[in-house]
Enzyme design. Structure first.
Site, PDB file in Angstrom:
ATOM      1  N   TYR A  32       0.897  -1.454  -0.012  1.00 20.20           N
ATOM      2  CA  TYR A  32       0.034   0.101  -0.010  1.00 20.20           C
ATOM      3  C   TYR A  32       0.808   1.335  -0.130  1.00 20.20           C
ATOM      4  CZ  TYR A  32       0.917   1.027   5.057  1.00 20.20           C
ATOM      5  OH  TYR A  32       1.609   1.380   6.262  1.00 20.20           O
ATOM      6  N   ARG A  51       7.878   3.901  -4.847  1.00 17.68           N
ATOM      7  CA  ARG A  51       8.084   3.009  -3.897  1.00 17.68           C
ATOM      8  C   ARG A  51       7.087   1.908  -3.951  1.00 17.68           C
ATOM      9  NH1 ARG A  51       7.708   5.151   2.242  1.00 17.68           N
ATOM     10  NH2 ARG A  51       5.691   5.420   1.407  1.00 17.68           N
ATOM     11  N   ARG A 100      -8.514 -20.549  -0.739  1.00 14.33           N
ATOM     12  CA  ARG A 100      -7.372 -20.226  -0.024  1.00 14.33           C
ATOM     13  C   ARG A 100      -6.190 -21.380  -0.327  1.00 14.33           C
ATOM     14  NH1 ARG A 100      -5.001 -21.484   4.868  1.00 14.33           N
ATOM     15  NH2 ARG A 100      -4.120 -19.965   6.016  1.00 14.33           N
ATOM     16  N   LYS A 148       6.346  -2.025   2.000  1.00 11.78           N
ATOM     17  CA  LYS A 148       5.111  -1.533   2.724  1.00 11.78           C
ATOM     18  C   LYS A 148       4.147  -2.291   2.283  1.00 11.78           C
ATOM     19  CE  LYS A 148       2.859   3.176   3.065  1.00 11.78           C
ATOM     20  NZ  LYS A 148       3.288   3.384   4.486  1.00 11.78           N
ATOM     21  N   GLU A 180      12.385   2.684  14.153  1.00 12.63           N
ATOM     22  CA  GLU A 180      11.444   3.823  13.651  1.00 12.63           C
ATOM     23  C   GLU A 180      10.231   3.783  14.544  1.00 12.63           C
ATOM     24  OE1 GLU A 180       9.995   2.876   9.755  1.00 12.63           O
ATOM     25  OE2 GLU A 180       9.997   0.832   9.991  1.00 12.63           O
ATOM     26  N   LEU A 205      11.195   1.293   7.044  1.00 13.69           N
ATOM     27  CA  LEU A 205      10.580   1.722   5.769  1.00 13.69           C
ATOM     28  C   LEU A 205      11.393   2.967   5.094  1.00 13.69           C
ATOM     29  CD1 LEU A 205       8.059   1.145   3.845  1.00 13.69           C
ATOM     30  CD2 LEU A 205       7.212   3.159   5.047  1.00 13.69           C
TER      31      LEU A 205
HETATM   32  N1  PLP Z   1       7.825   4.079   8.773  1.00 19.85           N
HETATM   33  C1  PLP Z   1       6.605   3.085   8.943  1.00 19.85           C
HETATM   34  C2  PLP Z   1       6.614   1.813   9.384  1.00 19.85           C
HETATM   35  C3  PLP Z   1       5.223   3.602   8.067  1.00 19.85           C
HETATM   36  O1  PLP Z   1       4.447   2.744   8.232  1.00 19.85           O
HETATM   37  C4  PLP Z   1       5.498   4.850   7.524  1.00 19.85           C
HETATM   38  C5  PLP Z   1       4.263   5.358   6.867  1.00 19.85           C
HETATM   39  O2  PLP Z   1       3.302   4.891   6.736  1.00 19.85           O
HETATM   40  C6  PLP Z   1       6.539   5.586   7.728  1.00 19.85           C
HETATM   41  C7  PLP Z   1       7.862   5.105   8.307  1.00 19.85           C
HETATM   42  C8  PLP Z   1       6.632   7.117   6.910  1.00 19.85           C
HETATM   43  O3  PLP Z   1       6.837   6.654   5.391  1.00 19.85           O
HETATM   44  P1  PLP Z   1       6.239   8.004   4.579  1.00 19.85           P
HETATM   45  O4  PLP Z   1       6.996   9.181   4.871  1.00 19.85           O
HETATM   46  O5  PLP Z   1       6.653   7.421   3.192  1.00 19.85           O
HETATM   47  O6  PLP Z   1       4.598   8.015   4.750  1.00 19.85           O
END
Ligand code: PLP
Length: 282
Positions: A32, A51, A100, A148, A180, A205
């Site tokens: 997503y 991305r 499934r 993501k 993070e 991410l």
């Molecule tokens: N880290 C995680 C785990 C996230 O889910 C997100 C955004 O959803 C981010 C960092 C920030 O990413 P972005 O700046 O691309 O929204």
């Protein structure tokens, strides 16, 4: 009622239907994006579309819309929903086979493609004035946080635990090192005026907002992991994300950061990012 996009059609939100066998539903076999909208325009569109393509490539989902298609879908959703400020959520799953099965469906199975708008106040978000309080928790996610995917159960559990414990959100740590936030990249500014942010690897991410914010930073930048105690003793702290932009962090594990108010460099950076976003949104 919102108009959403599903598999080539714009339909009322109550009419969007997905199979119970959809791989996104049964396996979280889906990726997503969240793109913010300011003044009806898309912020950091290219970064998000690139991305998404990378996430799809990493797990081998084919047949998703290309960049031009996404742009057209987003603009149509903005227009049909009269969206001025908020987000557009995009999701692509490996599709809906007839049963499934852990084994991937045949290669000609179409992916499920969904997009919808969320109207929110972003630039004048009152949370940015107050700043958020975070609690650190172990990072128990799988080893590919750089993709993501919609496997967001752990992030959701952590966020709810943080709220239950009187904070706003969670920061994750592995062996004492912050990776993070639950859905944001985490950054600190030391008393020596150095911005420290986790390097881009599989543990985080690769935030699109992080990438756009760092060139606006006046301070020296060190891309390296920082520890929980370094964070607790930082002069300033903040998170970055598409929907939160630059969001000050004013408390970590009950420890006030600076004087407990959003730090001045962070406030400046938030302003600079929003200015940049307004100038470059398409
Ligand atoms: N880290 C995680 C785990 C996230 O889910 C997100 C955004 O959803 C981010 C960092 C920030 O990413 P972005 O700046 O691309 O929204």
């Amino acid at each position: 009622m919102r108009t959403i996009y599903l598999n080539g059609h714009f339909v009322p939100e109550t009419e969007g239907k997905v199979s119970v066998f959809d791989r996104g539903f049964l396996f979280a076999d889906a990726v997503y994006e969240v793109v913010s909208v300011l003044y009806g325009k898309l912020v950091d569109f290219d970064g998000h579309v690139q991305r998404l393509a990378r996430s799809l490539g990493e797990i081998g989902i084919i047949g998703a819309p290309d960049a031009d298609d996404w742009l057209a879908i987003c603009r149509e959703l903005v227009a049909r929903n009269n969206l001025k400020e908020g987000m557009i959520y995009w999701q692509v799953t490996r599709g809906s086979p007839e049963d499934r099965d852990f084994v991937f469906p045949p290669a000609d199975t179409l992916p499920t493609v969904l997009a919808f708008t969320q109207s929110r106040t972003l630039a004048d978000n009152p949370l940015a004035q107050r700043g958020i309080r975070v609690i650190t928790m172990p990072d128990l996610r799988w080893g590919r946080a750089d993709i993501k995917t919609t496997q967001l159960l752990y992030a959701s559990l952590m966020k709810n635990e943080a709220i239950a414990r009187g904070a706003d959100d969670a920061w994750m740590e592995r062996n004492g090192w912050i990776t993070e936030g639950s859905a944001q990249n985490a950054h600190i500014i030391t008393h020596a005026g150095v911005l420290i942010t986790h390097p881009l690897n599989r543990e985080i991410l690769h935030g699109i907002t992080r990438a756009s914010v760092l060139p606006l930073v006046a301070q020296r930048i060190e891309e390296r992991p920082f520890s929980v105690s370094e964070a607790e003793q930082a002069a300033e702290a903040f998170v970055s994300s598409a929907s939160g932009f630059v969001m000050p962090v004013v408390q970590i594990n009950g420890q006030k950061i600076g004087n407990g108010q959003p730090g001045s460099a962070t406030v400046q950076l938030r302003r600079a990012y929003i200015d940049w976003a307004r100038r470059t949104a398409i």
